[in-house]
Design a protein around this motif. Sequence first.
Motif, PDB file in Angstrom:
ATOM      1  N   ARG A   1       0.863  -1.177   0.000  1.00 38.36           N
ATOM      2  CA  ARG A   1       0.000   0.000   0.000  1.00 38.36           C
ATOM      3  C   ARG A   1       0.900   1.228   0.000  1.00 38.36           C
ATOM      4  N   GLU A   2       0.371   2.293  -0.570  1.00 38.06           N
ATOM      5  CA  GLU A   2       1.110   3.548  -0.669  1.00 38.06           C
ATOM      6  C   GLU A   2       0.178   4.687  -0.265  1.00 38.06           C
ATOM      7  N   ALA A   3       0.746   5.690   0.410  1.00 39.69           N
ATOM      8  CA  ALA A   3      -0.030   6.861   0.816  1.00 39.69           C
ATOM      9  C   ALA A   3       0.931   8.028   1.005  1.00 39.69           C
ATOM     10  N   VAL A   4       0.380   9.234   1.009  1.00 43.56           N
ATOM     11  CA  VAL A   4       1.180  10.432   1.243  1.00 43.56           C
ATOM     12  C   VAL A   4       0.908  10.918   2.666  1.00 43.56           C
ATOM     13  N   PHE A   5       1.990  11.135   3.413  1.00 40.83           N
ATOM     14  CA  PHE A   5       1.905  11.611   4.798  1.00 40.83           C
ATOM     15  C   PHE A   5       2.307  13.083   4.839  1.00 40.83           C
ATOM     16  N   ASP A   6       1.702  13.825   5.721  1.00 36.92           N
ATOM     17  CA  ASP A   6       2.090  15.207   5.971  1.00 36.92           C
ATOM     18  C   ASP A   6       3.168  15.201   7.055  1.00 36.92           C
ATOM     19  N   ALA A   7       4.341  14.682   6.675  1.00 38.97           N
ATOM     20  CA  ALA A   7       5.459  14.555   7.620  1.00 38.97           C
ATOM     21  C   ALA A   7       6.736  14.304   6.830  1.00 38.97           C
TER      22      ALA A   7
ATOM     23  N   GLY B   1       7.954  17.564  -1.638  1.00 39.83           N
ATOM     24  CA  GLY B   1       7.799  18.882  -1.015  1.00 39.83           C
ATOM     25  C   GLY B   1       7.800  18.730   0.490  1.00 39.83           C
ATOM     26  N   GLU B   2       6.745  19.226   1.140  1.00 40.27           N
ATOM     27  CA  GLU B   2       6.599  19.118   2.597  1.00 40.27           C
ATOM     28  C   GLU B   2       6.019  17.761   3.024  1.00 40.27           C
ATOM     29  N   MET B   3       5.615  16.982   2.045  1.00 37.96           N
ATOM     30  CA  MET B   3       4.962  15.707   2.304  1.00 37.96           C
ATOM     31  C   MET B   3       5.940  14.563   2.011  1.00 37.96           C
TER      32      MET B   3
END
Length: 145
Positions: free
Chosen positions: A7-13, A99-101
């Motif tokens: 699974r893949e996802a974008v984190f705000d970190a 970027g920031e993610m």
Amino acid sequence: MAVRASREAVFDASPQAILDTLADMDALPSWSKLHRDVTVLDRHPDGRPHHVQATMRLMGVTDRELLEYHWGEDWVVWDAKDTFQQRGQHAEYNLTPEGEMTRVRFDITVDPSAPVPRFLLKRAKSIVLDTAIDRLRSRVTRNRG
């Protein structure tokens, strides 16, 4: 027969924040519904866990695993030795800054020691992937707040 899931996802970190959360083995049972008990047996020179003993519980089945971790700047992998429930396991997180993610990809391969019905495999994959991505994201977010 090996079972694979990802699974893949974008984190705000940042990748560092995600790796720090994954390296905090003492907190792992508090956010991972799979981990019952975790003990770091030894560490790499940088302080990150190397060998970890973990008691896991998935769909009513408990297993005790010896995991060997290796860490990079934007990845972590672990392998499990043979247990009563599996002949082996390989898992990895690969982190890509955006970027920031951070794009987080989790891949796991497990070789069960006995055949498992397809409907149980589907449910087990869902639980493992939800923990590996969604519950990790919640923990990373909580650590940042």
